[in-house]
Design an enzyme around this catalytic site. Structure first.
Site, PDB file in Angstrom:
ATOM      1  N   GLY A   7       0.849  -1.196   0.000  1.00  0.00           N
ATOM      2  CA  GLY A   7       0.000   0.000   0.000  1.00  0.00           C
ATOM      3  C   GLY A   7       0.881   1.241   0.000  1.00  0.00           C
ATOM      4  O   GLY A   7       0.556   2.275   0.597  1.00  0.00           O
ATOM      5  N   TYR A 141     -14.190   1.309   9.938  1.00  0.00           N
ATOM      6  CA  TYR A 141     -12.743   1.528  10.005  1.00  0.00           C
ATOM      7  C   TYR A 141     -12.235   1.215  11.420  1.00  0.00           C
ATOM      8  O   TYR A 141     -11.251   0.487  11.597  1.00  0.00           O
ATOM      9  CB  TYR A 141     -12.472   2.985   9.636  1.00  0.00           C
ATOM     10  CG  TYR A 141     -11.040   3.442   9.706  1.00  0.00           C
ATOM     11  CD1 TYR A 141     -10.109   3.046   8.760  1.00  0.00           C
ATOM     12  CD2 TYR A 141     -10.623   4.317  10.711  1.00  0.00           C
ATOM     13  CE1 TYR A 141      -8.799   3.494   8.811  1.00  0.00           C
ATOM     14  CE2 TYR A 141      -9.310   4.773  10.768  1.00  0.00           C
ATOM     15  CZ  TYR A 141      -8.402   4.352   9.817  1.00  0.00           C
ATOM     16  OH  TYR A 141      -7.113   4.812   9.872  1.00  0.00           O
TER      17      TYR A 141
HETATM   18  N1  SER Z   1      -6.748   9.825   9.515  1.00  0.00           N
HETATM   19  C1  SER Z   1      -7.634   8.724   9.719  1.00  0.00           C
HETATM   20  C2  SER Z   1      -8.999   9.048   9.282  1.00  0.00           C
HETATM   21  O1  SER Z   1      -9.391  10.179   9.396  1.00  0.00           O
HETATM   22  C3  SER Z   1      -7.672   8.343  11.173  1.00  0.00           C
HETATM   23  O2  SER Z   1      -6.749   7.379  11.444  1.00  0.00           O
HETATM   24  O3  SER Z   1      -9.697   8.193   8.849  1.00  0.00           O
END
Ligand code: SER
Length: 315
Positions: A7, A141
């Site tokens: 990645g 996430y």
């Molecule tokens: N920067 C990431 C996000 O905003 C957080 O880990 O999804």
């Protein structure tokens, strides 16, 4: 040390690759990405290959052919875009990690996977969020990141895989743009202000989140992996932060350098909900004690440097 970065075409990879090359030698770093156009770009300054991290056989071939002994597993969809396609986010974020951990076990590699402030949720203490605390996120996430932390610790305790990780807050950088994250506003604003002197912010004015400037983030990636493991009481994953600010505070800092900058607010419902569920500020004392985490950049120095670097880039 032969290192594979999976990645590598994203925000972190773009700046981790040259840092790794400086530390371990140009030829010892293999950059991979799913997208051919990213690989073409990476090839300008590194050894780069196309790899779909979900394709275990191709992944295995690369690890074996290049005698890899450390993996940086950076393949993931970020928080806001994850909410538009949760099933795919789970498939990619967990699929890439499961493959990386399995290959790390088989080929005895050490492995770094970024975790995130996304592991936290509304029931987490919001101020000075402890290292060990409630982790009940309400984004896919975050669900992937909590699962990933648990799975990485499991691979360590069950199979002895040297898996280590940090919970990144928002990462501010002037190289490759982030995409699909909740903290992306803190990068976008610099480009918009320098291009048009105007910025409409998708995050409410007084929402505090932790942030890091990229040079500190990159240093964390290598300092943690190179530290003496006997000092680690935690592995997956460490709170780290360098600054906590609200959009209002960031914009005031930018205005010091660009007095005619105009800011407005048009909160995005998904990003507003996510940002409200994340800490205002994290306690990173375990990272400081166990492996010497000590960031160099604060809001003031980061803002000045971002404005200078992006102005050059746009000129
Ligand atoms: N920067 C990431 C996000 O905003 C957080 O880990 O999804």
């Amino acid at each position: 040390m032969n290192i594979l970065v999976v990645g590598a075409g994203g925000q972190i990879g773009a700046e981790l690759i040259p840092h790794l090359q400086g530390l371990y030698g140009q030829d010892n770093i293999i950059a991979t990405d799913l997208k051919a156009e990213n690989v073409e770009r990476l090839k300008e300054s590194s050894r780069a290959l196309v790899l779909d991290a979900l394709d275990l056989e191709s992944y295995k071939e690369i690890i074996s052919k290049y005698k890899i002994n450390r993996i940086y597993n950076l393949a993931a969809l970020l928080s806001a875009v994850g909410e538009t396609k949760p099933q795919i986010a789970w498939q990619i974020n967990m699929g890439a990690l499961v493959n990386a951990l399995e290959l790390a076990r088989e080929y005895k590699c050490s492995i770094f996977t970024p975790s995130s402030i996304g592991v936290f949720g509304h029931s987490t203490p919001q101020d000075n969020t402890p290292q060990d605390t409630v982790m009940r996120p309400n984004t896919i996430y975050g669900v992937c990141k909590v699962s990933g932390e648990l799975l990485s610790d499991y691979y360590f305790s069950r199979f002895g895989v040297d898996a280590r990780s940090v919970r990144f807050p928002g990462i501010i950088s002037n190289g490759c743009l982030p995409g699909g994250g909740t903290t992306d506003y803190a990068v976008e604003v610099f480009y918009e202000i320098l291009k048009t002197q105007k910025y409409s912010c998708p995050i409410p004015a007084n929402t505090y989140m932790d942030m890091l400037y990229m040079p500190d983030a990159i240093k964390a990636c290598t300092d943690l992996m190179d530290c003496d493991p006997s000092k680690l009481r935690h592995r997956n994953s460490f709170n780290i932060t360098a600054m906590s600010f609200s959009p209002t505070q960031l914009f005031a800092q930018i205005k010091k350098h660009v007095p005619n900058a105009e800011f407005s607010f048009n909160p995005d419902p998904v990003k507003t909900e996510i940002s409200a569920s994340w800490p205002n500020s994290m306690d990173d004392s375990c990272a400081r004690e166990e492996w010497g985490w000590n960031p160099s950049w604060d809001l003031e120095s980061m803002t000045k440097d971002m404005l200078e670097k992006i102005a050059l880039k746009l000129s």
